[in-house]
Every structure is written in C-alpha cells, then in structure tokens.
Design an enzyme around this catalytic site. Sequence first.
Site, mmCIF file in Angstrom:
data_model
loop_
_atom_site.group_PDB
_atom_site.id
_atom_site.type_symbol
_atom_site.label_atom_id
_atom_site.label_comp_id
_atom_site.label_asym_id
_atom_site.label_seq_id
_atom_site.Cartn_x
_atom_site.Cartn_y
_atom_site.Cartn_z
ATOM 1 N N CYS A 130 1.093 -1.225 0.148
ATOM 2 C CA CYS A 130 -0.089 0.484 -0.046
ATOM 3 C C CYS A 130 0.767 1.438 0.019
ATOM 4 C CB CYS A 130 -0.764 -0.350 1.076
ATOM 5 S SG CYS A 130 -0.520 -0.960 2.535
ATOM 6 N N HIS A 242 -3.167 5.907 4.023
ATOM 7 C CA HIS A 242 -1.476 6.549 5.249
ATOM 8 C C HIS A 242 -0.598 7.806 3.949
ATOM 9 C CE1 HIS A 242 -1.811 2.546 6.138
ATOM 10 N NE2 HIS A 242 -0.967 1.829 5.039
#
Length: 344
Positions: A130, A242
């Site tokens: 990710c 994130h």
Amino acid sequence: MGYKVAIVGATGNVGREMLDILAERGFPADEVVALASRRSLGTEVSFGDKTLKVQALENYDFSDTDICLMSAGGTVAKEWAPKIGAKGCVVIDNSSAWRYDADVPLIVPEVNADAITGFTKKNIIANPNCSTAQLVVALKPLHEAAGIKRVVVSTYQSVSGAGKEAMEELFNQTRAIFVNDPVENTKFTKRIAFNLIPHIDVFMEDGYTKEEWKVMAETKKILDPKIKLTCTAVRVPVFISHSESVNIEFERPITADEARDILREAPGCLVIDKHEDGGYITPYETAGEDATYISRIREDATIENGLNIWVVADNLRKGAALNAIQIAEVLVNRRLLTPKKQAA
C-alpha cells in the site's frame, strides 16, 4: 459479454472494498463470486445493490472464472494462486507472496502498465504494498522529468493496513483511555491510541523492518532499479489512509513550481498545495477517495536538485483494492483477456 470475477478474502477490509469498487466503477462483470475460508461460509457481503453469500475457497472450481482478485494473505496466495492460474483464471494478488517473483509483473497502472503483458507466464499479477503504490504514483512523473537518484521516505501508516482487528484495537484503546479503563494491546506491540509505533512487520537482520524493505524493493522493481531508497515505516493512530514524507534527490535541476505543474497533470495525482493554514491534505480527507494527493511541495536547499513532498492516499483503495481493479481494467481495455464464455 462480461467477465466472471471471484474475490478471495471477500469478508476482509480489502475484499469488501474490492466489491464496492467493482460496483462503483461498473466493471464489466456478468457474475461476481465472494470467496473466503470455510469459517466464513454463508456470511453475506454487499455488491452494489446485491447481497452475495460467501462460498468456501477450498470447494470452488475456477475453470469458468476469468479473474480472481485475491486479498487473503501471503500463505493462502502462495498455495492457491498457482492452482487458480493453472485453471486459466488470472490472479491479481494483494499479498506480498508474488511481488518479487521475476515471472510475475508488479503493477501500478499509472506507472508501469506496459509490464502487465508478463502475466501470461504464471497467470499471476502482483499488487504492490500500500505504501509503495501511492509513492510510485507521485514519483513516476518527477522521475521522467528530472531523473531520481535517491529517495528518503518516512511513512505514517493507518491501522487499517493491519486489518479489522487493528482498527478495533485503536477504537477500543481510545475509548478505554477516555473512560479510564485498562488499555489492552493484542494486535500491536505497544499502545497505538495517542501514540506512534516505529515498527511495521517483522525485523530483519540489518535492522530494517520487512515493511521498509518492501517499499525499497518494490519501488526499484516498478520504477527503476537504479534509484536508491531508504524508508522508515511508522504506524499512527489513524483509521484509514497512509501518509508519507518524501525527500527526493534528482539528477537534473527541478524547481518546486515545475514539480507542482508536472504533478497536476500526472495520472492519478491531485495536488493541494497552498502556502496557508489548511492548504494541504490530511489522511482524514482522503479516506474514500481514489487519487494520490500531494502537498507541501518545496525545494530542499541542503542538497543539489532536491525536493520535499507530502503524499497521502486511502490505503484500502489506491493502496490495495482500487489498484487491483485498475489492473483488471488494463487487462480488459487492452484486450489481453477474453471472457471464457465468449471464447467457448
């Protein structure tokens, strides 16, 4: 005629997101099948305005299925992806099991879509980590413009990257602190509520964690093996999205204004960068969004040809489910995959 698509790990965070995104984007699927382990048999999951009953992976025959979107962890992927691929079904795997295999393309469609043709060797395509996915989306256009020599990245990763149990732990710990109950750690090594943990995945011999190594190795495979990259990965008390602080050293001069213009035109990127209070993106605002957001673009005067940027994206979407479905869309749009029903 549409495709038959199976989702392995359909009851998890990413699996559910895959089902949502398939429906949102109108992927040309005539049939979608939800799969998981036996213990989830009969569980119901949503797909658009439909409800699907989860079937057991162990009992499913992939011989009439075209695409398998897999988000069930490395152990399952290692065992099942070759079996599924051998049935003529293309596996797009979200785990780290196949990312470093020379015969498996590691794809971020905005960055290296042309590499997808290598999928025919094993009928497996790997989805990157990710953190890597959003990083290379931001780095690719800058690399083309000025040639990246070195990257120093610090990640600030949300708990959803560690699964549903991790999200529950952050919620439960936060509530416990407010009502003065005991705080319990089960998923994380230290308390995550109102704290930061500079440790994601297992430690390696050189002192880096596996998560940090993944970002380094995958960026080289996807973007350019000559790029030097070092990473520090930190878990933060955020539910989704994130963030990354990225310092870049280039071979050729590039100004902050030039970088801003380049990134505004780059596929998958959205620039929010005003030099004022609130003129930047935060993880809270990117949850549920598809773009990779970039802010705080500025020159680094301590090195020649240096820039700093701030990169944020929804890790469940661009970092996982969305990227996998974009890969499937590349297969369809480039006519690299014919539906089995049509071929018959």
